[in-house]
Design an enzyme around this catalytic site. Structure first.
Site, short mmCIF file in Angstrom:
data_model
loop_
_atom_site.label_atom_id
_atom_site.label_comp_id
_atom_site.label_asym_id
_atom_site.label_seq_id
_atom_site.Cartn_x
_atom_site.Cartn_y
_atom_site.Cartn_z
NE ARG A 1 -6.15 4.13 5.98
CZ ARG A 1 -5.42 4.48 6.73
NH1 ARG A 1 -5.50 4.17 7.90
NH2 ARG A 1 -4.34 4.70 6.39
NE ARG B 1 -3.96 12.64 8.81
CZ ARG B 1 -5.16 11.91 9.22
NH1 ARG B 1 -5.27 10.58 8.73
NH2 ARG B 1 -6.11 12.51 9.86
NE ARG C 1 0.39 10.76 9.20
CZ ARG C 1 0.53 9.33 8.97
NH1 ARG C 1 -0.83 8.63 9.39
NH2 ARG C 1 1.14 8.81 8.18
N PRO C 2 2.72 16.61 10.66
CG PRO C 2 4.67 17.29 11.58
CD PRO C 2 3.73 16.23 11.89
CB ILE D 1 8.07 6.77 14.10
CG1 ILE D 1 9.43 5.93 13.98
CG2 ILE D 1 7.93 7.69 12.79
CD1 ILE D 1 10.76 6.50 13.52
CG ASP E 1 7.95 20.60 9.44
OD1 ASP E 1 7.01 19.66 9.60
OD2 ASP E 1 9.10 20.73 9.85
CG ASP F 1 3.60 1.81 9.36
OD1 ASP F 1 3.27 2.34 10.46
OD2 ASP F 1 3.47 2.04 8.09
CE LYS G 1 -1.83 1.45 4.06
NZ LYS G 1 -1.42 2.94 4.35
CG ASN G 2 2.33 2.78 3.48
OD1 ASN G 2 1.14 3.06 3.43
ND2 ASN G 2 2.89 2.59 4.78
CB CYS H 1 -4.22 10.89 11.78
SG CYS H 1 -2.67 10.09 12.10
#
Ligand code: UD1
Length: 432
Positions: free
Chosen positions: A407, A100, A129-130, A336, A132, A314, A22-23, A124
């Site tokens: 998901r 996201r 989850r910035p 993380i 920048d 994960d 997925k990622n 979330c």
């Protein structure tokens, strides 16, 4: 809402086909926005996140076709993406809110069209989850960025300009986004402290097949020499290392033996080491991984998440589930994300012995048995940890909020049923 019901206590034995990652698939889909030609992706997983990304691209004007396909004798999907001309340069809140990773349209659309508007994703369940790093890098490449009404509005006159960029954190999302943007920039972009996750290497492979010039893949220093135009290409999505690691834990916890077809051992070195230290046999074959816990006496191990090649965040919840029934005490440390122990209160309801210390660490003391309970989780991987607990608990566990699992785990019940689990989905309409 659908639920999953599991009767625990079955030993799992057999083979599980590991789907495309997925990622990896999510940024690969967005890379297709960089060209007006067709990008074809094979070994695509059928997941709600992929559907959500496809819906976003269709809204931007991408023509998407889907075909049934086979990888190593297993049914998969192939998708082709063609964005001849984008009809919108806006990723609306309703899409980004649901997923996201929608922010992956930022780099490609800005690089190709000089303008893009992407709703800010917001926080979330697992953390703030910035963005920048993504935004500062694009600014260094000459973009003008404003936040207006909850949207990132980015503009560039002409092409983005190559730049020397240092990430303060090795962000996966920012590495993918900036690498995609840099492929069409003028001049050379250097990214220092880039993330090294295998999904980034997979994206680089597709971009190179599309005509991009990228070196340093798999290291913290990426160098991208911009080109004027990219063309179409075909690419096979890599196997999902997180799905593989999740089912490896299922084999370990049920004292079973599962062959994970297509799993890539080289992307799982850190989880494999912990499994072995726990007493589980893991055999690396050319195209599979055999996880054998039939003779294992599980012994608890410390787990600390880290950037790749460290232990993946994960898989933290799933390995915590394993330590729950392993002998002795294990320290699980999350480095993380700031809020990734939400599975703990639910696991406690099933009889686990876990003490959370602050936001970052938890002591897990192994228990002899777990008992079934109705449970729910607030994120994808935490939900799988509850499934794992259900597989070994006495009685029938009901996992609510199955949409989290949909998901990221393709054909979850079918795969687990095929190796002997007593698991079923109860649809909203046939509530018992
Ligand atoms: C991706 C994965 C997610 C995984 C995570 C870490 C996808 C779709 N999602 O998420 O499953 O848990 O990598 O392996 O691939 N950060 C900043 N500023 C930024 C961006 C990130 O400070 O601009 C921080 C985050 O708060 C976090 C850390 O960097 O603490 C890692 O985040 P990042 O690697 O960007 O995660 P994602 O790409 O969102």
């Amino acid at each position: 809402m659908d639920k999953i019901k599991i009767n625990g206590g079955r030993q799992l034995n057999g083979k599980i086909f590991i789907s495309g990652a997925k990622n990896a698939a999510l940024p690969l889909i967005c890379a297709s926005l960089l060209t007006d030609e067709t990008v074809t992706l094979t070994n695509m997983p059928m997941l709600s996140d992929i559907k959500a990304m496809n819906a976003l691209l269709e809204q931007l004007g991408t023509q998407i076709d889907v075909f049934d396909d086979f990888v190593d004798g297993h049914e998969t999907k192939t998708y082709s993406y063609r964005t001849k001309e984008a009809t919108s340069l806006v990723a609306p809140y309703d899409y980004v809110r649901k997923m996201r990773a929608s922010y992956y349209v930022l780099g490609p659309l800005l690089a190709r069209y000089g303008h893009v508007e992407v709703s800010l994703p917001g926080g979330c369940a697992i953390g703030a989850r910035p963005m920048d790093i993504h935004l500062s890098a694009l600014e260094q490449m000459g973009a003008k960025i404003e936040i207006k009404n909850g949207y990132i509005v980015a503009d560039i006159q002409g092409r983005l300009q190559g730049a020397n960029i240092i990430f303060h954190t090795a962000s996966v999302g920012a590495t993918c986004n900036i690498m995609m943007a840099a492929t069409l920039a003028e001049g050379i972009t250097k990214i220092e402290n880039a993330a090294k996750e295998p999904e980034i290497g997979d994206l680089a492979e597709l971009l190179i097949a599309m005509g991009a010039k990228i070196s340093g893949i798999g290291t913290s220093n990426l160098v991208i020499e911009g080109v004027k135009k990219l063309h179409g290409a075909a690419h096979k999505v890599i196997a999902d290392r997180i799905e593989a690691g999740s089912y490896a834990v299922a084999a370990a916890m049920t004292h079973g033996r599962i062959e994970l077809i297509n799993a890539q051992a080289d992307t799982l070195a850190s989880p494999i080491k912990i499994l072995r230290d726990c007493g589980v046999k893991v055999e690396e074959k050319e195209n599979s991984l055999v996880v054998d816990a039939t003779q294992a006496h599980l012994v608890g191990q410390d787990v600390m998440t880290d950037y790749y090649p460290g232990f993946p965040t994960d898989l933290q919840a799933q390995f915590m589930a394993l330590m729950m029934i392993a002998e002795g005490a294990s320290m699980v440390t999350e480095t993380i994300w700031e809020n990734r122990f939400m599975h703990v209160p639910e696991l406690l309801r099933m009889g686990a012995n876990i003490n959370v210390h602050g936001h970052a660490s938890a002591i897990v003391r192994g228990v002899k048995k777990l008992s079934a309970a109705p449970v729910m989780a607030t994120d994808l991987r935490a939900s799988f940890a509850l499934v794992l607990a259900g597989l070994v608990a006495e009685g029938e566990t009901t996992v609510n909020r199955v949409y989290h699992l949909d998901r990221g785990y393709e054909h979850l019940e079918e795969k687990l049923k095929a190796v002997g689990a007593d698991i079923r989905r109860v649809k909203e309409d046939d509530e018992e």
